[in-house]
Motif scaffolding. Structure first.
Motif, PDB file in Angstrom:
ATOM      1  N   LYS A 155      -6.495   4.196   6.690  1.00 15.58           N
ATOM      2  CA  LYS A 155      -7.372   4.306   5.522  1.00 15.58           C
ATOM      3  C   LYS A 155      -6.938   3.367   4.400  1.00 15.58           C
ATOM      4  N   GLU A 156      -5.640   3.349   4.074  1.00 13.30           N
ATOM      5  CA  GLU A 156      -5.141   2.513   2.979  1.00 13.30           C
ATOM      6  C   GLU A 156      -5.203   1.033   3.328  1.00 13.30           C
ATOM      7  N   MET A 212       7.668   1.925   7.117  1.00 11.89           N
ATOM      8  CA  MET A 212       7.021   3.104   7.694  1.00 11.89           C
ATOM      9  C   MET A 212       8.032   4.152   8.134  1.00 11.89           C
ATOM     10  N   PHE A 245      -0.051  10.603   9.504  1.00  9.64           N
ATOM     11  CA  PHE A 245       0.429   9.378   8.868  1.00  9.64           C
ATOM     12  C   PHE A 245      -0.395   8.179   9.329  1.00  9.64           C
ATOM     13  N   LYS A 246      -0.699   8.120  10.617  1.00 15.53           N
ATOM     14  CA  LYS A 246      -1.494   7.002  11.141  1.00 15.53           C
ATOM     15  C   LYS A 246      -2.847   6.940  10.447  1.00 15.53           C
ATOM     16  N   GLY A 306       2.492   4.108  13.871  1.00 11.92           N
ATOM     17  CA  GLY A 306       2.165   5.195  12.956  1.00 11.92           C
ATOM     18  C   GLY A 306       1.872   6.486  13.689  1.00 11.92           C
ATOM     19  N   TYR A 346      -3.776   8.066   7.493  1.00 13.06           N
ATOM     20  CA  TYR A 346      -3.643   7.611   6.106  1.00 13.06           C
ATOM     21  C   TYR A 346      -3.309   6.120   6.044  1.00 13.06           C
ATOM     22  N   LEU A 347      -2.504   5.650   6.978  1.00 11.85           N
ATOM     23  CA  LEU A 347      -2.160   4.229   7.034  1.00 11.85           C
ATOM     24  C   LEU A 347      -3.404   3.383   7.281  1.00 11.85           C
ATOM     25  N   ILE A 388       0.856  -1.178   0.000  1.00 11.63           N
ATOM     26  CA  ILE A 388       0.000   0.000   0.000  1.00 11.63           C
ATOM     27  C   ILE A 388       0.897   1.233   0.000  1.00 11.63           C
ATOM     28  N   GLU A 389       0.359   2.357  -0.475  1.00 16.13           N
ATOM     29  CA  GLU A 389       1.141   3.591  -0.492  1.00 16.13           C
ATOM     30  C   GLU A 389       0.542   4.579   0.495  1.00 16.13           C
ATOM     31  N   VAL A 390       1.390   5.051   1.395  1.00 20.48           N
ATOM     32  CA  VAL A 390       0.938   5.986   2.423  1.00 20.48           C
ATOM     33  C   VAL A 390       1.816   7.227   2.368  1.00 20.48           C
ATOM     34  N   GLN A 391       1.243   8.325   1.961  1.00 15.48           N
ATOM     35  CA  GLN A 391       1.960   9.598   1.853  1.00 15.48           C
ATOM     36  C   GLN A 391       3.274   9.437   1.079  1.00 15.48           C
TER      37      GLN A 391
END
Length: 281
Positions: free
Chosen positions: A133-134, A32, A127-128, A120, A130-131, A9-12
């Motif tokens: 969510k993805e 991370m 960041f947490k 996160g 978005y993590l 997955i892509e996070v930020q």
């Protein structure tokens, strides 16, 4: 030993690896860290007293083999300037399962999602979020694909069951019998398939699963439903051929074993091939 399944997955802007073994996900803390500016290490996070307390509570909730004695010793020393704790030490001393350090192609430090989300937060609240969510999006996609495949095979099974019951009606139901006698005949033939596929009758399964909302076919895997659909068609043909019930049961059981072995072997080889392709990329 079970093979790890990999997802990304892509996070930020950071690619985060997720490994799954035996349906348990682990998120890469190593990946991370790339999203955090500055020279930070997982060992820095582990030196935090709140972190260790959180890990200890999580392990007590989900890990019956957690070594609480060793945890108490670690907890008494954490936070001291001279005390350092690595993931390897944490796992070896406490028998923890929430964190794992792996070597090889996907080497690094991984954590159960509950713990990864906490990590996160240490990186940043944004960041947490978005993590989370993805990760949820990934799980929803996986569940959607699984549901589509399961429903397709369940539909095939039901359609083939119509062919099966028509064969029973044409060849096994004598004229002028009561509806109850007809029902018993259909149930008997349904259990021929159940025993061939699942090794037990529908009643035996219900007796051992009194709280289940559905039946054993509702709990079946995609592969089992596909083979069951095949067995229904074959049993209909065997009935048309005039084979006795006992002979049909033996043939169907042998076919079920052979087809399931073939299906599961194919799935394993396909997963191995996919892993090889990723390695070449």
């Amino acid at each position: 030993m079970s093979k790890d399944k990999k997802a990304i997955i892509e996070v930020q802007g950071a690619a985060i690896t997720i490994l799954s073994r035996d349906n348990v996900d682990y998120i890469s803390l190593t990946d991370m860290l790339r999203a955090k500016d500055g020279d930070f290490f997982i060992s820095d996070w582990l030196r935090n007293r709140n972190t260790v307390e959180f890990l200890g509570i999580w392990e007590r909730l989900y890990n019956p083999d957690f070594n609480s004695g060793e945890f108490a010793t670690i907890k008494s020393q954490v936070g001291l300037n001279s005390y350092k704790l690595s993931v390897k030490d944490w796992v070896e001393k406490t028998k923890a399962i929430g964190l794992r350090a792996t070597a090889g192609r996907y080497g690094g430090t991984y954590a159960h999602p509950d713990i990864a989300f906490e990590f996160g937060m240490w990186i940043s609240p944004e960041f947490k979020l978005y993590l989370v969510k993805e990760f949820r999006r990934l799980k929803e996609d996986e569940n959607s694909r699984l549901s589509l495949a399961w429903n397709l095979n369940r539909t095939l099974s039901k359609l083939n069951y119509r062919i099966h019951t028509d064969a029973i009606k044409a060849h096994l139901i004598p004229a002028e019998i009561t509806p109850e006698q007809t029902r018993i005949t259909y149930a008997s033939e349904a259990d021929v398939l159940n025993i061939a596929m699942f090794g037990q009758t529908a009643k035996a399964w219900r007796d051992t699963h009194p709280k289940a909302a559905g039946n054993m076919r509702d709990e079946a895997s995609v592969e089992q439903l596909l083979v069951l659909a095949n067995l229904e068609s074959l049993n209909a043909e065997f009935i048309h051929m005039g084979l006795a019930q006992g002979e049909r049961l033996q043939k169907l059981n042998a076919i079920a074993i052979r087809q399931l072995r073939s299906l599961t072997s194919h799935i394993a080889l396909r997963a191995l091939g996919a892993a090889g392709t990723e390695g070449e990329a």
